[in-house]
Design a protein around this motif. Structure first.
Motif, PDB file in Angstrom:
ATOM      1  N   LEU A  15     -34.362  37.694  23.861  1.00 15.65           N
ATOM      2  CA  LEU A  15     -34.372  39.061  24.380  1.00 15.65           C
ATOM      3  C   LEU A  15     -33.438  40.000  23.625  1.00 15.65           C
ATOM      4  O   LEU A  15     -33.699  41.202  23.552  1.00 15.65           O
ATOM      5  CB  LEU A  15     -33.996  39.056  25.867  1.00 15.65           C
ATOM      6  CG  LEU A  15     -34.962  38.316  26.802  1.00 15.65           C
ATOM      7  CD1 LEU A  15     -34.444  38.343  28.238  1.00 15.65           C
ATOM      8  CD2 LEU A  15     -36.366  38.898  26.723  1.00 15.65           C
ATOM      9  N   ILE A  16     -32.374  39.477  23.047  1.00 20.35           N
ATOM     10  CA  ILE A  16     -31.409  40.290  22.310  1.00 20.35           C
ATOM     11  C   ILE A  16     -31.449  39.892  20.835  1.00 20.35           C
ATOM     12  O   ILE A  16     -31.378  38.715  20.501  1.00 20.35           O
ATOM     13  CB  ILE A  16     -29.978  40.101  22.856  1.00 20.35           C
ATOM     14  CG1 ILE A  16     -29.919  40.454  24.343  1.00 20.35           C
ATOM     15  CG2 ILE A  16     -28.980  40.948  22.063  1.00 20.35           C
ATOM     16  CD1 ILE A  16     -30.213  41.893  24.650  1.00 20.35           C
ATOM     17  N   GLY A  17     -31.575  40.878  19.959  1.00 25.59           N
ATOM     18  CA  GLY A  17     -31.581  40.597  18.525  1.00 25.59           C
ATOM     19  C   GLY A  17     -32.843  39.923  18.038  1.00 25.59           C
ATOM     20  O   GLY A  17     -32.809  39.182  17.051  1.00 25.59           O
ATOM     21  N   ASN A  18     -33.955  40.183  18.690  1.00 26.38           N
ATOM     22  CA  ASN A  18     -35.234  39.593  18.288  1.00 26.38           C
ATOM     23  C   ASN A  18     -35.817  40.445  17.162  1.00 26.38           C
ATOM     24  O   ASN A  18     -36.493  41.452  17.393  1.00 26.38           O
ATOM     25  CB  ASN A  18     -36.186  39.544  19.486  1.00 26.38           C
ATOM     26  CG  ASN A  18     -37.417  38.704  19.220  1.00 26.38           C
ATOM     27  OD1 ASN A  18     -37.924  38.666  18.102  1.00 26.38           O
ATOM     28  ND2 ASN A  18     -37.897  38.021  20.252  1.00 26.38           N
ATOM     29  N   ARG A  19     -35.572  40.042  15.931  1.00 25.39           N
ATOM     30  CA  ARG A  19     -35.990  40.848  14.776  1.00 25.39           C
ATOM     31  C   ARG A  19     -37.507  40.894  14.626  1.00 25.39           C
ATOM     32  O   ARG A  19     -38.052  41.872  14.131  1.00 25.39           O
ATOM     33  CB  ARG A  19     -35.359  40.284  13.504  1.00 25.39           C
ATOM     34  CG  ARG A  19     -33.851  40.471  13.436  1.00 25.39           C
ATOM     35  CD  ARG A  19     -33.256  39.753  12.251  1.00 25.39           C
ATOM     36  NE  ARG A  19     -33.433  38.301  12.361  1.00 25.39           N
ATOM     37  CZ  ARG A  19     -33.070  37.439  11.417  1.00 25.39           C
ATOM     38  NH1 ARG A  19     -32.547  37.879  10.292  1.00 25.39           N
ATOM     39  NH2 ARG A  19     -33.242  36.146  11.607  1.00 25.39           N
ATOM     40  N   GLY A  20     -38.191  39.868  15.060  1.00 24.76           N
ATOM     41  CA  GLY A  20     -39.646  39.852  14.971  1.00 24.76           C
ATOM     42  C   GLY A  20     -40.322  40.671  16.051  1.00 24.76           C
ATOM     43  O   GLY A  20     -41.483  41.064  15.913  1.00 24.76           O
ATOM     44  N   TYR A  21     -39.585  40.937  17.148  1.00 22.73           N
ATOM     45  CA  TYR A  21     -40.162  41.667  18.277  1.00 22.73           C
ATOM     46  C   TYR A  21     -39.055  42.534  18.882  1.00 22.73           C
ATOM     47  O   TYR A  21     -38.591  42.285  19.990  1.00 22.73           O
ATOM     48  CB  TYR A  21     -40.708  40.665  19.293  1.00 22.73           C
ATOM     49  CG  TYR A  21     -41.561  41.227  20.408  1.00 22.73           C
ATOM     50  CD1 TYR A  21     -41.837  42.595  20.531  1.00 22.73           C
ATOM     51  CD2 TYR A  21     -42.095  40.378  21.375  1.00 22.73           C
ATOM     52  CE1 TYR A  21     -42.616  43.078  21.556  1.00 22.73           C
ATOM     53  CE2 TYR A  21     -42.892  40.855  22.410  1.00 22.73           C
ATOM     54  CZ  TYR A  21     -43.132  42.211  22.500  1.00 22.73           C
ATOM     55  OH  TYR A  21     -43.910  42.694  23.534  1.00 22.73           O
ATOM     56  N   PRO A  22     -38.618  43.567  18.167  1.00 16.12           N
ATOM     57  CA  PRO A  22     -37.478  44.367  18.637  1.00 16.12           C
ATOM     58  C   PRO A  22     -37.732  45.115  19.937  1.00 16.12           C
ATOM     59  O   PRO A  22     -36.794  45.468  20.641  1.00 16.12           O
ATOM     60  CB  PRO A  22     -37.238  45.348  17.482  1.00 16.12           C
ATOM     61  CG  PRO A  22     -38.530  45.395  16.732  1.00 16.12           C
ATOM     62  CD  PRO A  22     -39.115  44.014  16.851  1.00 16.12           C
ATOM     63  N   GLY A  23     -38.988  45.340  20.297  1.00 21.93           N
ATOM     64  CA  GLY A  23     -39.299  46.072  21.511  1.00 21.93           C
ATOM     65  C   GLY A  23     -39.564  45.206  22.718  1.00 21.93           C
ATOM     66  O   GLY A  23     -40.107  45.684  23.724  1.00 21.93           O
TER      67      GLY A  23
ATOM     68  N   GLU B 225     -34.381  40.218  34.451  1.00 15.72           N
ATOM     69  CA  GLU B 225     -33.129  40.968  34.403  1.00 15.72           C
ATOM     70  C   GLU B 225     -31.926  40.036  34.389  1.00 15.72           C
ATOM     71  O   GLU B 225     -30.925  40.302  33.721  1.00 15.72           O
ATOM     72  CB  GLU B 225     -33.058  41.947  35.574  1.00 15.72           C
ATOM     73  CG  GLU B 225     -34.084  43.060  35.531  1.00 15.72           C
ATOM     74  CD  GLU B 225     -33.924  44.020  34.357  1.00 15.72           C
ATOM     75  OE1 GLU B 225     -32.860  43.992  33.685  1.00 15.72           O
ATOM     76  OE2 GLU B 225     -34.868  44.796  34.096  1.00 15.72           O
ATOM     77  N   ALA B 226     -32.033  38.919  35.113  1.00 18.28           N
ATOM     78  CA  ALA B 226     -30.937  37.944  35.110  1.00 18.28           C
ATOM     79  C   ALA B 226     -30.774  37.310  33.727  1.00 18.28           C
ATOM     80  O   ALA B 226     -29.655  37.136  33.234  1.00 18.28           O
ATOM     81  CB  ALA B 226     -31.197  36.869  36.162  1.00 18.28           C
ATOM     82  N   GLU B 227     -31.884  36.969  33.091  1.00 20.42           N
ATOM     83  CA  GLU B 227     -31.811  36.380  31.744  1.00 20.42           C
ATOM     84  C   GLU B 227     -31.303  37.388  30.731  1.00 20.42           C
ATOM     85  O   GLU B 227     -30.550  37.043  29.817  1.00 20.42           O
ATOM     86  CB  GLU B 227     -33.181  35.849  31.329  1.00 20.42           C
ATOM     87  CG  GLU B 227     -33.591  34.597  32.080  1.00 20.42           C
ATOM     88  CD  GLU B 227     -34.743  33.879  31.404  1.00 20.42           C
ATOM     89  OE1 GLU B 227     -34.653  33.608  30.193  1.00 20.42           O
ATOM     90  OE2 GLU B 227     -35.739  33.598  32.083  1.00 20.42           O
ATOM     91  N   LEU B 228     -31.726  38.643  30.869  1.00 14.89           N
ATOM     92  CA  LEU B 228     -31.253  39.678  29.953  1.00 14.89           C
ATOM     93  C   LEU B 228     -29.751  39.871  30.091  1.00 14.89           C
ATOM     94  O   LEU B 228     -29.024  39.976  29.089  1.00 14.89           O
ATOM     95  CB  LEU B 228     -31.992  40.983  30.232  1.00 14.89           C
ATOM     96  CG  LEU B 228     -31.607  42.177  29.366  1.00 14.89           C
ATOM     97  CD1 LEU B 228     -31.852  41.890  27.894  1.00 14.89           C
ATOM     98  CD2 LEU B 228     -32.370  43.421  29.819  1.00 14.89           C
ATOM     99  N   ALA B 229     -29.259  39.907  31.330  1.00 17.01           N
ATOM    100  CA  ALA B 229     -27.817  40.059  31.550  1.00 17.01           C
ATOM    101  C   ALA B 229     -27.053  38.875  30.960  1.00 17.01           C
ATOM    102  O   ALA B 229     -25.996  39.055  30.340  1.00 17.01           O
ATOM    103  CB  ALA B 229     -27.541  40.183  33.044  1.00 17.01           C
ATOM    104  N   ALA B 230     -27.585  37.664  31.135  1.00 14.23           N
ATOM    105  CA  ALA B 230     -26.935  36.476  30.573  1.00 14.23           C
ATOM    106  C   ALA B 230     -26.916  36.530  29.053  1.00 14.23           C
ATOM    107  O   ALA B 230     -25.922  36.163  28.408  1.00 14.23           O
ATOM    108  CB  ALA B 230     -27.645  35.222  31.056  1.00 14.23           C
ATOM    109  N   ALA B 231     -28.010  36.999  28.453  1.00 16.67           N
ATOM    110  CA  ALA B 231     -28.071  37.103  26.994  1.00 16.67           C
ATOM    111  C   ALA B 231     -27.054  38.118  26.475  1.00 16.67           C
ATOM    112  O   ALA B 231     -26.409  37.899  25.441  1.00 16.67           O
ATOM    113  CB  ALA B 231     -29.487  37.493  26.561  1.00 16.67           C
ATOM    114  N   ARG B 232     -26.892  39.222  27.190  1.00 18.16           N
ATOM    115  CA  ARG B 232     -25.915  40.230  26.776  1.00 18.16           C
ATOM    116  C   ARG B 232     -24.491  39.708  26.901  1.00 18.16           C
ATOM    117  O   ARG B 232     -23.638  39.983  26.042  1.00 18.16           O
ATOM    118  CB  ARG B 232     -26.107  41.491  27.611  1.00 18.16           C
ATOM    119  CG  ARG B 232     -27.349  42.293  27.202  1.00 18.16           C
ATOM    120  CD  ARG B 232     -27.615  43.447  28.129  1.00 18.16           C
ATOM    121  NE  ARG B 232     -28.660  44.311  27.593  1.00 18.16           N
ATOM    122  CZ  ARG B 232     -29.348  45.186  28.301  1.00 18.16           C
ATOM    123  NH1 ARG B 232     -29.102  45.313  29.612  1.00 18.16           N
ATOM    124  NH2 ARG B 232     -30.276  45.931  27.739  1.00 18.16           N
TER     125      ARG B 232
END
Length: 298
Positions: A206-214, A277-284
């Motif tokens: 989810l963070i820093g995905n260069r192949g799928y930035p969006g 949202e929980a996974e995104l927060a953990a990734a950040r």
């Protein structure tokens, strides 16, 4: 909730796949045969015990939605014939997304039936190269490449005979993830049917995905879109997420409304939005921790 437990199991599988090839064996039920069954008057389940494939029958032929794993091609074709549809009556094939567990068998089924294959632009490259793009999807597993005969857009209606199947682009799980909807007659009643593309993160970066930035924005737009939709019957690519096999048994036992569950889609969307949202927060948080470590070691 049982659905939440299933999602946790799916995330655990994704983590195993990401860990390396030794742990990447597919679950055996993905290739376990199961008897095909009727869902609604012109709609059938023709998948395996653990992977869905759906057949929609019209007066002018049939539409196959998804094909499961490459090694399951003969199983899917046998199930199509068992519900009374000759292979040459399959005129169109569509899919939810370009992962091998949903499209692996399509190249062979396309060849054996002579059907045309329709897919979204976002997944076309992966489909025609027989692989998920690394860093875009957590499962860059190879599968036989599939020639896309027609690219479909958001809201486009695919017609065959009296059947009208509408494409809804719901990216996130893959860039071209596509949900499909239709109206089916079921025991004298009209039912809104949705075949949702997966909305699980399932190991995607989810963070820093260069192949799928969006990817983050796509997931959020997809949750918002699906939250506005209504469905009487929900038929996902992994049958356990909607108890499809168990519901099929209940229908065979005489319960014609076995698949009707208008609350299922809102539950799926709410739970997966929260999980995302929980996974995104953990990734950040992980990105921040890694940055602190780098600063301390420099």
């Amino acid at each position: 909730m049982r659905y939440h437990k299933l999602v946790r199991g799916w995330l655990a599988l994704a983590a195993m796949v990401a860990a390396g090839p030794v742990l990447a064996a597919d679950p055996p039920e993905w290739s376990t045969p199961t008897e095909p069954f009727r869902i609604a008057d012109n709609l059938y389940y023709v998948g395996t015990k653990g992977l869905s494939a759906y057949l929609i029958v019209s007066r002018d032929g049939a539409i196959l939605l998804d094909g499961t794993l490459e090694q399951n091609a003969a199983l899917i074709e046998r199930s199509i014939r068992r519900v009374g549809v000759p292979l040459n009556r399959v005129k169109l094939i569509v899919s939810n997304h370009a992962h091998n567990d949903h499209v692996g068998a399509i190249a062979r089924i396309k060849r054996d039936t002579g059907a045309r294959f329709l897919a979204s632009a976002g997944d076309r490259w992966a489909l025609e190269h027989g692989t998920g793009q690394s860093d875009v999807t957590y499962r860059p597993t190879r599968y036989p490449a599939i020639q896309v005969d027609r690219v479909i857009g958001d809201g486009e209606v695919v017609r065959l005979g009296e059947v009208a199947l509408t494409a809804h682009l719901t990216p996130g799980h893959t860039p071209g993830c596509t949900s499909w909807s239709m109206v089916a007659r079921d025991g004298g009643k009209l039912r809104r049917v949705l075949f949702p593309c997966s909305i699980t993160v399932a190991g995607n970066k989810l963070i820093g995905n260069r192949g799928y930035p969006g990817i983050v924005g796509d997931f959020r737009r997809t949750f918002a879109k699906l939250a506005t939709m209504r469905a009487d019957i929900v038929l996902p690519g992994h049958p356990e997420f909607a108890d499809v096999i168990a519901r099929g048994a209940r229908r065979r036992a005489g319960r014609v409304d076995a698949f009707v569950d208008p609350g299922l889609l809102p539950r799926m969307v709410a739970e997966q939005r929260a999980a995302f949202e929980a996974e995104l927060a953990a990734a950040r948080r992980k990105v921040k921790r890694d940055a602190v470590r780098r600063n301390r070691s420099s």
